[in-house]
Scaffold this active site. Structure first.
Site, PDB file in Angstrom:
ATOM      1  N   CYS A   2       0.863  -1.332   0.061  1.00 40.53           N
ATOM      2  CA  CYS A   2      -0.099   0.060   0.125  1.00 40.53           C
ATOM      3  C   CYS A   2       0.975   1.181  -0.055  1.00 40.53           C
ATOM      4  O   CYS A   2       1.940   1.320   0.659  1.00 40.53           O
ATOM      5  CB  CYS A   2      -0.783   0.151   1.129  1.00 40.53           C
ATOM      6  N   ARG A  27       5.171   0.076  -6.104  1.00 42.20           N
ATOM      7  CA  ARG A  27       4.975  -1.054  -4.885  1.00 42.20           C
ATOM      8  C   ARG A  27       3.965  -2.002  -4.891  1.00 42.20           C
ATOM      9  O   ARG A  27       4.250  -3.067  -4.116  1.00 42.20           O
ATOM     10  CB  ARG A  27       4.697  -0.186  -3.641  1.00 42.20           C
ATOM     11  N   TRP A  75      -3.168  -2.636  -1.279  1.00 37.68           N
ATOM     12  CA  TRP A  75      -2.729  -4.094  -1.702  1.00 37.68           C
ATOM     13  C   TRP A  75      -3.486  -4.806  -0.556  1.00 37.68           C
ATOM     14  O   TRP A  75      -3.211  -4.843   0.707  1.00 37.68           O
ATOM     15  CB  TRP A  75      -1.282  -4.223  -1.353  1.00 37.68           C
ATOM     16  N   ASN A 101      -1.543   1.869   5.925  1.00 35.93           N
ATOM     17  CA  ASN A 101      -0.779   0.749   5.526  1.00 35.93           C
ATOM     18  C   ASN A 101      -0.526   0.151   6.615  1.00 35.93           C
ATOM     19  O   ASN A 101      -0.358   0.326   7.900  1.00 35.93           O
ATOM     20  CB  ASN A 101       0.504   1.453   5.018  1.00 35.93           C
ATOM     21  N   GLY A 102      -0.601  -1.362   6.493  1.00 36.49           N
ATOM     22  CA  GLY A 102      -0.374  -2.467   7.790  1.00 36.49           C
ATOM     23  C   GLY A 102      -1.676  -3.074   8.039  1.00 36.49           C
ATOM     24  O   GLY A 102      -2.428  -3.131   7.227  1.00 36.49           O
ATOM     25  N   GLU A 484      18.259 -17.707  -6.700  1.00 30.18           N
ATOM     26  CA  GLU A 484      17.805 -16.279  -7.241  1.00 30.18           C
ATOM     27  C   GLU A 484      17.135 -16.509  -8.777  1.00 30.18           C
ATOM     28  O   GLU A 484      16.230 -15.759  -9.268  1.00 30.18           O
ATOM     29  CB  GLU A 484      18.952 -15.394  -7.133  1.00 30.18           C
ATOM     30  N   LYS A 488      13.573 -15.011 -10.045  1.00 29.27           N
ATOM     31  CA  LYS A 488      13.470 -14.019 -10.902  1.00 29.27           C
ATOM     32  C   LYS A 488      12.421 -14.634 -11.740  1.00 29.27           C
ATOM     33  O   LYS A 488      11.610 -13.655 -12.302  1.00 29.27           O
ATOM     34  CB  LYS A 488      14.779 -13.602 -11.467  1.00 29.27           C
ATOM     35  N   GLU A 491       8.701 -15.000 -10.610  1.00 31.56           N
ATOM     36  CA  GLU A 491       7.912 -13.818  -9.946  1.00 31.56           C
ATOM     37  C   GLU A 491       7.529 -12.928 -11.293  1.00 31.56           C
ATOM     38  O   GLU A 491       6.432 -12.481 -11.109  1.00 31.56           O
ATOM     39  CB  GLU A 491       8.553 -12.919  -9.182  1.00 31.56           C
ATOM     40  N   HIS A 507      17.685 -37.341  -5.447  1.00 30.76           N
ATOM     41  CA  HIS A 507      17.332 -37.662  -4.183  1.00 30.76           C
ATOM     42  C   HIS A 507      15.556 -37.600  -4.403  1.00 30.76           C
ATOM     43  O   HIS A 507      14.780 -37.669  -3.270  1.00 30.76           O
ATOM     44  CB  HIS A 507      17.694 -37.005  -2.917  1.00 30.76           C
ATOM     45  N   LYS A 607       6.369  -4.437  -3.820  1.00 31.52           N
ATOM     46  CA  LYS A 607       7.828  -3.971  -3.711  1.00 31.52           C
ATOM     47  C   LYS A 607       8.390  -3.917  -2.489  1.00 31.52           C
ATOM     48  O   LYS A 607       9.383  -4.274  -2.114  1.00 31.52           O
ATOM     49  CB  LYS A 607       7.880  -2.776  -4.501  1.00 31.52           C
TER      50      LYS A 607
HETATM   51  O1  M6R Z   1      13.200  -4.956   0.405  1.00 32.52           O
HETATM   52  P1  M6R Z   1      13.699  -6.289   0.908  1.00 32.52           P
HETATM   53  O2  M6R Z   1      14.978  -6.603   0.236  1.00 32.52           O
HETATM   54  O3  M6R Z   1      13.606  -6.592   2.329  1.00 32.52           O
HETATM   55  O4  M6R Z   1      12.641  -7.313   0.118  1.00 32.52           O
HETATM   56  C1  M6R Z   1      12.453  -8.684   0.319  1.00 32.52           C
HETATM   57  C2  M6R Z   1      11.729  -9.412  -0.684  1.00 32.52           C
HETATM   58  O5  M6R Z   1      10.628  -9.169  -0.714  1.00 32.52           O
HETATM   59  C3  M6R Z   1      12.340  -9.014  -1.954  1.00 32.52           C
HETATM   60  O6  M6R Z   1      13.623  -9.483  -2.319  1.00 32.52           O
HETATM   61  C4  M6R Z   1      11.353  -9.793  -3.207  1.00 32.52           C
HETATM   62  O7  M6R Z   1      11.875 -11.297  -3.067  1.00 32.52           O
HETATM   63  C5  M6R Z   1      11.940  -9.556  -4.673  1.00 32.52           C
HETATM   64  N1  M6R Z   1      10.593  -8.972  -5.297  1.00 32.52           N
HETATM   65  C6  M6R Z   1      12.447 -10.355  -5.481  1.00 32.52           C
HETATM   66  O8  M6R Z   1      12.850  -9.854  -6.618  1.00 32.52           O
END
Ligand code: M6R
Length: 612
Positions: A2, A27, A75, A101-102, A484, A488, A491, A507, A607
């Site tokens: 949010c 965000r 959100w 927010n929260g 990673e 990537k 997502e 395994h 974000k």
């Molecule tokens: O802001 P942060 O690094 O704490 O965020 C952690 C994760 O939410 C963030 O890395 C998320 O996995 C990304 N969208 C990955 O691309």
């Protein structure tokens, strides 16, 4: 997640709010709304979906009159995305409007209480409880709106950044912060509120960060802040020195692509000032040698990609420090009774510095007596401010939900930290440290070389973009890198993807490999190259289609077995993930592009993840 923007001034508020909300779109959100004080009434407008829908509805804001207002991108947590569940949430008389927010954790109990008093609810949100509760305290007319908000704060539990308007006090806005970021902005004859500085940077660079428990009253003349006891306090004003362009696309089609291409420069900023005369210089740190020599272990805590940085760090730092390095998902950390004490250095990694799980883990580690060193990108963020020590990554604003340059710079800074500690602990050969540092200075150039060959990766993306399932395999740092690469891809392209340590395939997972299954095999770690090759053969024998990532020196050998090879410049093994991640980012980007995905704002993601 949010976003909040507020304005109190002399200009029409609605266009300013909509423009500010536009800057928070990255965000992640599912609906948007604004409330503006129009005379002695609140004019509230909300719409599910993209901000453009709301903006078109209001002719860019021109249809709403009034110079005090607050806006929100939501959100969904409590209640599905819908017009009615969007914020601002309004009290039953329409006098109080709240953006939030929260999460209000005890909202159900409060809602039941208010319903018993005859208060009707229209939404499924936890936020409506705040609007109704403020009005409940306010409506008897015995207290002013600030006092009513104060009473409400005594009753609500959870995390919140709130922007509150009251129709009876149309010249002001009230802001409150607990566990969710909120920033004040100071202009000439106007004041701003925002959950993220990018929302107000076009109007002012003078900002102040609210602390937990702070309440602020914004007027045209300025802002009066109060602590949790409602005693007046002064906030320190900071100056934001980065350009708004840094948070704009600058001709690129997507922020993600821009940020991938910015990595060489980001690495220069993160690394170069911290290497002098062949040694690491971390002027920002105040850890004493005595403290460092007394350490029993390092604990790295983070979420998502930042956690993956920690996974690379485990391999790299354990090797050069000869100290146990544990890595925990922040969302698990506080529930696992971690073994942490004053001899543990807890390294918290977060791009945004606002991730709620990470913040909670930080607090738990602090409670257990550990010192907290955070690696953070956003200056002045909550995690940075609550840490004992901070190393900023200086990557510049990262807008795309999928992190790229933040990952690379976090990794570089974590490596630098390890090298720094290794000197004090005397656990690494000095010549090797020198070699790694010299090579770190070459990372930006090598990264540029990789990015120049982006068309090769685009070609592989075109070959594989319609696969529905992908496996990433690798050993040691290549396994950590695979985590990673896999995140990537999933997502932003929504392709099912998993990462495995290659040795684990046999395994169980190898049963999933069949004719044509795409396996991205990572073989950049020279020491285990032969083992990587054996795993590739195992996959190929079962019909797998192998796209391999390796170094230029091993390219030819790899090409004899893999179906496709991406080669990156050779470097010290510690640094291979810093280079290897770039082709994986590009691969995901192009695949997502070819699948027509919303690259910068992938579905369901945000974000900055400020809920647990
Ligand atoms: O802001 P942060 O690094 O704490 O965020 C952690 C994760 O939410 C963030 O890395 C998320 O996995 C990304 N969208 C990955 O691309």
């Amino acid at each position: 997640m949010c976003g909040i923007v507020g304005y109190v001034g002399r200009e029409e508020a609605a266009p300013i709010l909509l423009e500010g909300l536009g800057r928070l779109e990255y965000r992640g959100y599912d609906s948007a709304g604004i409330a503006v004080c129009t005379g002695k009434q609140l004019s509230v407008h909300k719409a599910k979906g993209r901000l453009r829908i709301l903006s078109d509805m209001l002719d860019g804001g021109r249809l709403v009159k009034g110079c005090v207002g607050v806006g929100h991108t939501r959100w969904a947590t409590h209640g599905a995305p819908s017009d009615v569940n969007s914020h601002p949430q309004v009290s039953r008389s329409g006098k109080i409007a709240v953006v939030h927010n929260g999460i209000i954790e005890n909202y159900a109990e409060l809602k039941a209480f208010l319903q018993e008093q005859g208060v009707p609810f229209t939404s499924e949100t936890d936020t409506e409880v705040v609007a109704q509760l403020v009005e409940y305290f306010y409506e008897d007319g015995k207290v002013d709106i600030l006092e009513a908000v104060g009473r409400c704060l005594h009753r609500i539990e959870g995390a919140y950044a709130l922007g509150i308007l009251c129709a009876d006090a149309p010249e002001q806005m009230i802001a409150v912060r607990k566990d969710s970021p909120l920033i004040l902005g100071f202009g000439d004859g106007c004041s701003f509120l925002a959950s993220d500085v990018t929302a107000i940077l076009r109007h002012t660079r003078r900002v102040a960060y609210l602390d937990d428990g702070d309440t602020a009253v914004l007027t045209r003349e300025g802002v009066q802040c109060y602590n949790y006891l409602m005693q007046p306090i002064e906030k320190t004003v900071s100056y934001v020195d980065w350009e708004i362009d840094a948070a704009e696309k600058g001709g690129y089609e997507h922020f993600m692509f821009k940020e991938i291409m910015e990595q060489p420069e980001a690495l220069r900023r993160a690394v170069f000032p911290r290497i002098r005369d062949g040694e690491v210089v971390l002027e920002d740190l105040s850890l004493t040698n005595k403290y460092i020599r007394g350490l029993h272990k390092l604990y790295i805590v983070a979420c998502g990609s930042s956690y993956h940085v920690g996974m690379v760090g485990k391999y790299n730092l354990e090797r050069i420090l000869r100290l146990p390095v544990e890595v925990a998902l922040a969302s698990e950390f506080r529930y696992m009774e971690p073994i942490v004490d004053e001899h543990t250095l807890v390294v918290v990694i977060s791009q945004s510095g606002e991730t709620l799980d990470t913040m909670a883990a930080l607090r738990e580690a602090k409670r257990l007596g550990a010192k907290i060193l955070s690696i953070v990108n956003v200056v002045g963020s909550s995690i940075a401010r609550e840490s004992d020590e901070v190393l900023y990554t200086w990557a510049g604003p990262e807008i795309a939900v999928a992190t790229t340059k933040a990952y690379t710079t976090q990794l570089a800074v974590l490596d630098l930290l390890g090298l720094y500690l290794s000197k004090i602990l005397g656990t690494m050969d000095a010549a090797e440290r020198r070699t790694v540092l010299d090579e770190m200075l070459l990372l930006p150039e090598k990264m540029e070389k990789i990015l120049e060959k982006k068309e090769d990766i685009q070609y592989f993306a075109s070959r594989y973009f319609n696969h529905n399932s992908v496996f990433f395999i690798g050993r040691n740092i290549d396994y950590a890198l695979g985590l990673e690469g896999s995140l990537k891809l999933k997502e932003i392209s929504y392709i099912h993807s998993e990462a495995y340590a290659s040795g684990e395939l046999k395994h169980g997972t190898i049963s999933l490999i069949e004719e044509g299954t795409l396996v991205v095999a990572l073989g950049t770690y020279g020491k285990l190259f032969d083992k990587a090759m054996s795993n590739i053969v195992e996959v190929k024998t079962r019909g797998g289609d192998v796209l391999a990532l390796t170094t230029e020196s091993r390219q030819e050998e790899m090409a004899k077995t893999a179906n496709g090879v991406i080669a990156i410049p050779d470097a010290h093994p510690m640094l291979m993930p810093s280079l290897g991640v770039a082709p994986l980012q590009l691969f995901s980007y192009y695949v997502a592009l070819m699948r027509g995905c919303d690259i910068d704002k992938p579905r369901n993601l945000a974000k900055s993840v400020t809920v647990e």
